[in-house]
Structure formats: structure tokens, C-alpha cells
Design an enzyme around this catalytic site. Structure first.
Site, PDB file in Angstrom:
ATOM      1  N   SER A 144       0.874  -1.181   0.000  1.00 60.80           N
ATOM      2  CA  SER A 144       0.000   0.000   0.000  1.00 60.80           C
ATOM      3  C   SER A 144       0.908   1.228   0.000  1.00 60.80           C
ATOM      4  CB  SER A 144      -0.841  -0.008   1.277  1.00 60.80           C
ATOM      5  OG  SER A 144      -1.420   1.265   1.518  1.00 60.80           O
ATOM      6  N   TYR A 157      -2.470  -0.891  10.457  1.00 59.42           N
ATOM      7  CA  TYR A 157      -2.387  -1.066   9.001  1.00 59.42           C
ATOM      8  C   TYR A 157      -1.038  -0.579   8.477  1.00 59.42           C
ATOM      9  CZ  TYR A 157      -4.072  -0.879   4.121  1.00 59.42           C
ATOM     10  OH  TYR A 157      -4.246  -1.066   2.758  1.00 59.42           O
TER      11      TYR A 157
HETATM   12  P1  NAD Z   1     -11.641  -5.832  -0.062  1.00 56.89           P
HETATM   13  O1  NAD Z   1     -12.264  -5.636   1.256  1.00 56.89           O
HETATM   14  O2  NAD Z   1     -12.436  -5.590  -1.310  1.00 56.89           O
HETATM   15  O3  NAD Z   1     -11.034  -7.303  -0.183  1.00 56.89           O
HETATM   16  C1  NAD Z   1     -10.353  -7.919   0.881  1.00 56.89           C
HETATM   17  C2  NAD Z   1     -10.345  -9.415   0.654  1.00 56.89           C
HETATM   18  O4  NAD Z   1      -9.685 -10.039   1.776  1.00 56.89           O
HETATM   19  C3  NAD Z   1     -11.748 -10.022   0.585  1.00 56.89           C
HETATM   20  O5  NAD Z   1     -11.773 -11.052  -0.363  1.00 56.89           O
HETATM   21  C4  NAD Z   1     -11.941 -10.580   1.994  1.00 56.89           C
HETATM   22  O6  NAD Z   1     -12.882 -11.638   2.064  1.00 56.89           O
HETATM   23  C5  NAD Z   1     -10.526 -11.058   2.267  1.00 56.89           C
HETATM   24  N1  NAD Z   1     -10.252 -11.305   3.676  1.00 56.89           N
HETATM   25  C6  NAD Z   1     -10.433 -10.473   4.736  1.00 56.89           C
HETATM   26  N2  NAD Z   1     -10.111 -11.108   5.875  1.00 56.89           N
HETATM   27  C7  NAD Z   1      -9.720 -12.353   5.529  1.00 56.89           C
HETATM   28  C8  NAD Z   1      -9.268 -13.484   6.252  1.00 56.89           C
HETATM   29  N3  NAD Z   1      -9.157 -13.479   7.599  1.00 56.89           N
HETATM   30  N4  NAD Z   1      -8.967 -14.608   5.567  1.00 56.89           N
HETATM   31  C9  NAD Z   1      -9.091 -14.663   4.210  1.00 56.89           C
HETATM   32  N5  NAD Z   1      -9.506 -13.622   3.482  1.00 56.89           N
HETATM   33  C10 NAD Z   1      -9.813 -12.493   4.131  1.00 56.89           C
HETATM   34  O7  NAD Z   1     -10.337  -4.929  -0.049  1.00 56.89           O
HETATM   35  P2  NAD Z   1      -9.314  -4.443  -1.193  1.00 56.89           P
HETATM   36  O8  NAD Z   1      -9.347  -2.971  -1.173  1.00 56.89           O
HETATM   37  O9  NAD Z   1      -9.503  -5.182  -2.455  1.00 56.89           O
HETATM   38  O10 NAD Z   1      -7.941  -4.862  -0.491  1.00 56.89           O
HETATM   39  C11 NAD Z   1      -7.089  -5.873  -0.980  1.00 56.89           C
HETATM   40  C12 NAD Z   1      -5.668  -5.558  -0.543  1.00 56.89           C
HETATM   41  O11 NAD Z   1      -5.275  -4.328  -1.121  1.00 56.89           O
HETATM   42  C13 NAD Z   1      -5.510  -5.394   0.975  1.00 56.89           C
HETATM   43  O12 NAD Z   1      -4.282  -5.987   1.379  1.00 56.89           O
HETATM   44  C14 NAD Z   1      -5.436  -3.890   1.145  1.00 56.89           C
HETATM   45  O13 NAD Z   1      -4.732  -3.522   2.294  1.00 56.89           O
HETATM   46  C15 NAD Z   1      -4.721  -3.502  -0.118  1.00 56.89           C
HETATM   47  N6  NAD Z   1      -4.876  -2.107  -0.501  1.00 56.89           N
HETATM   48  C16 NAD Z   1      -6.102  -1.597  -0.774  1.00 56.89           C
HETATM   49  C17 NAD Z   1      -6.202  -0.268  -1.124  1.00 56.89           C
HETATM   50  C18 NAD Z   1      -7.521   0.371  -1.431  1.00 56.89           C
HETATM   51  O14 NAD Z   1      -7.551   1.600  -1.526  1.00 56.89           O
HETATM   52  N7  NAD Z   1      -8.585  -0.369  -1.602  1.00 56.89           N
HETATM   53  C19 NAD Z   1      -5.053   0.529  -1.206  1.00 56.89           C
HETATM   54  C20 NAD Z   1      -3.824  -0.030  -0.925  1.00 56.89           C
HETATM   55  C21 NAD Z   1      -3.751  -1.360  -0.580  1.00 56.89           C
END
Ligand code: NAD
Length: 262
Positions: A144, A157
Site C-alpha cells: 500500500s 495497518y
Molecule cells: P476488499 O475488502 O475488497 O477485499 C479484501 C479481501 O480479503 C476479501 O476477499 C476478503 O474476504 C478477504 N479477507 C479479509 N479477511 C480475511 C481473512 N481473515 N482470511 C481470508 N480472506 C480475508 O479490499 P481491497 O481494497 O480489495 O484490499 C485488498 C488488498 O489491497 C488489501 O491488502 C489492502 O490492504 C490492499 N490495498 C487496498 C487499497 C484500497 O484503496 N482499496 C489501497 C492499498 C492497498
């Protein structure tokens, strides 16, 4: 023949958001995929079947909980048993929690460190022997912008994501002569359920309206004033899986609309 045909990928947290976009991009390039994450069984089965019918690859679902090391090892074993190998591992599952540090619940700290950091350690540990045996591998961790810079109220985080950046470099060095690369991708704000869900708590923590959070907190961080899309993040991951990226390892690739240039 897609660029990834014959390859098999495991993507954690791929029932939603960025993870689902990775899984679909790899499948579109011909890889079989193990999807993982939470959600309603019907929705997950629909996504799994859609990957198979849209792209003509195999997709299996692992319900492994990323807080449980034994289940994480089981997810890698499922990929190896279903497809013969796990060639691509994407550690992507993640959650967020927004709170001033003095009110931050210790159990939320533990949960975020487990899901956002330790799960990557456990999955890499389980997948590397098979990749070494095959003499090829790609490990991609979703970090991130918060692996490079901090924001207030996101202590767990930001700590986990800085940890992911360190883990990425360490693993890259350890497997450098095995034709295995390990990199992390650092998106800025991507419009997914993870971002949407943190808006109410950010409104509370900063005493702002929903619109103010979107424009003055989220998009304020990004000079382009636009959200990154999940598909753009997935396209970068797909590039990292190709032969042209064989010498890219141990890096932290930003895709953040200029956020961390400031
Ligand atoms: P999201 O909430 O859409 O997806 C998260 C996924 O993780 C889902 O499939 C959820 O079911 C799964 N998950 C959560 N807890 C879990 C567990 N205990 N076991 C197995 N699966 C689990 O979120 P996203 O935005 O797609 O995030 C995905 C990654 O990207 C994360 O690591 C997040 O930190 C990172 N990220 C997101 C952003 C953003 O702005 N959305 C920015 C930077 C990084």
C-alpha cells in the site's frame, strides 16, 4: 495461448476488490487460479464458476482464514494438489481499522497484523519449496502507499504494510538465484469495499462529512484526484508475472496517482 497458460496461481483475499481483479487477470492470461476469501457461499461459487466459463481455466476455492497458519498451509497444498504446482502466489487479503491509537482495540491490532502481514509469511513459507523445485516462481504482495508513508489513525495497518515491504525484500534476496521473484505493489486509494467501509470511522475520527472524507482525505492524498482502479493494479501484477519482469525483484512498485511523490 495466454502468457500464463500452464501456470497456476493462488490469490488470497480474492472474493472481492483488488484480489478478484488479480484472479480474473491471471485467468484471462490462461492461469488456473485458487481463489480465497470470505463472502456468501453463493456469491463465491458464482465468481468461481464465472472465472472458469469466462476464461476456460480451472478455478478452485479455498476458504482458508488468513489468521490461521494451518489453514494457510492447507490453501497452498490445495493449489498443489488441484493443479500440480503453485507458480504464482499473491498475498493480498487485508482489512483496515481506523481509530486513534489510545482507543485502538488490541484485538484489532492483532487481527490486522495476522491478516495483513503474518499471513504472507505463512503462505510464502509454504509455497517456496514447490517454486524452488520447479525453478520458477512469482510472489507478489499487495502492500500500500501506507508501506511507504503513514496516515494518522491507521497504526496497525501502516505497521503491517511497512512490514510487508521488508518481508518482500528479504524473500527476494533469499530466492534470487532460484528464478523466483518477490515484489510488492503499493496502490494508493482504490475504490473497493475496504475503502468504502472505512468512511464512517474516518468521518468520526476526523469529524467530517462523507463528501469531505472522499474529497479532502482520500482524494486529497492523490495528486491526480482520481481513484486507482483494481484492474490497473491487476495489470501491473500480470506484468510482474511475465518474462520481461524476470529481473524485477525486491521492489516496491507504487501505483498511487502521485501520492508518495509528494
Ligand atoms: P476488499 O475488502 O475488497 O477485499 C479484501 C479481501 O480479503 C476479501 O476477499 C476478503 O474476504 C478477504 N479477507 C479479509 N479477511 C480475511 C481473512 N481473515 N482470511 C481470508 N480472506 C480475508 O479490499 P481491497 O481494497 O480489495 O484490499 C485488498 C488488498 O489491497 C488489501 O491488502 C489492502 O490492504 C490492499 N490495498 C487496498 C487499497 C484500497 O484503496 N482499496 C489501497 C492499498 C492497498
Amino acid at each position: 495461448m495466454g502468457t500464463l497458460s500452464g501456470k497456476n496461481a493462488v490469490v488470497t483475499g480474492s472474493t472481492s476488490g483488488i484480489g478478484l481483479a488479480y484472479a480474473r487477470a491471471f485467468a484471462a492470461a490462461g492461469a488456473n487460479v485458487v481463489i480465497n476469501g470470505f463472502g456468501s457461499p453463493e456469491d463465491i461459487e458464482k465468481e468461481r464458476a464465472k472465472i472458469e466459463s469466462d476464461f476456460g481455466v480451472k478455478a478452485v476455492y479455498s476458504p482458508a482464514d488468513m489468521t490461521k497458519p494451518v489453514e494457510i498451509a492447507g490453501m497452498i497444498a490445495l493449489g498443489e494438489k488441484s493443479f500440480g504446482s503453485v507458480d504464482i502466489l499473491v498475498n493480498n487479503a487485508g482489512i483496515q481499522f481506523v481509530s486513534p491509537i489510545e482507543e485502538f482495540p488490541p484485538e484489532k491490532w492483532d487481527q490486522i497484523i495476522a491478516i495483513n502481514l503474518s499471513s504472507a509469511f505463512h503462505a510464502i513459507r509454504a509455497a517456496v519449496p514447490g517454486m524452488k523445485k520447479k525453478g520458477w516462481g512469482r510472489i507478489i504482495n499487495t502492500a500500500s502507499a501506507h508501506s511507504l508513508v503513514a496516515s494518522p489513525f491507521k497504526s496497525a495497518y501502516v505497521s503491517a504494510k511497512h512490514g510487508i515491504a521488508g518481508l518482500t525484500k528479504t524473500v527476494a534476496l533469499e530466492v534470487a538465484t532460484n528464478k523466483i521473484t518477490c515484489n510488492c505493489i503499493s496502490p494508493g486509494y482504490v475504490w473497493t469495499p475496504l475503502v468504502e467501509k472505512q468512511i464512517p470511522d474516518t468521518m468520526k475520527a476526523r469529524n467530517l462529512t462523507r463528501e469531505q472524507v472522499i474529497n479532502d482525505v482520500l482524494l486529497d492524498a492523490q495528486p491526480t484526484k482520481e481513484f486507482v482502479t483494481s484492474e490497473q493494479v491487476a495489470a501491473l501484477a500480470l506484468f510482474l508475472c511475465g518474462d520481461d519482469a524476470a529481473q524485477i525483484t525486491g521492489t516496491n512498485l507504487s501505483i498511487d496517482g502521485g501520492w508518495t511523490a509528494e
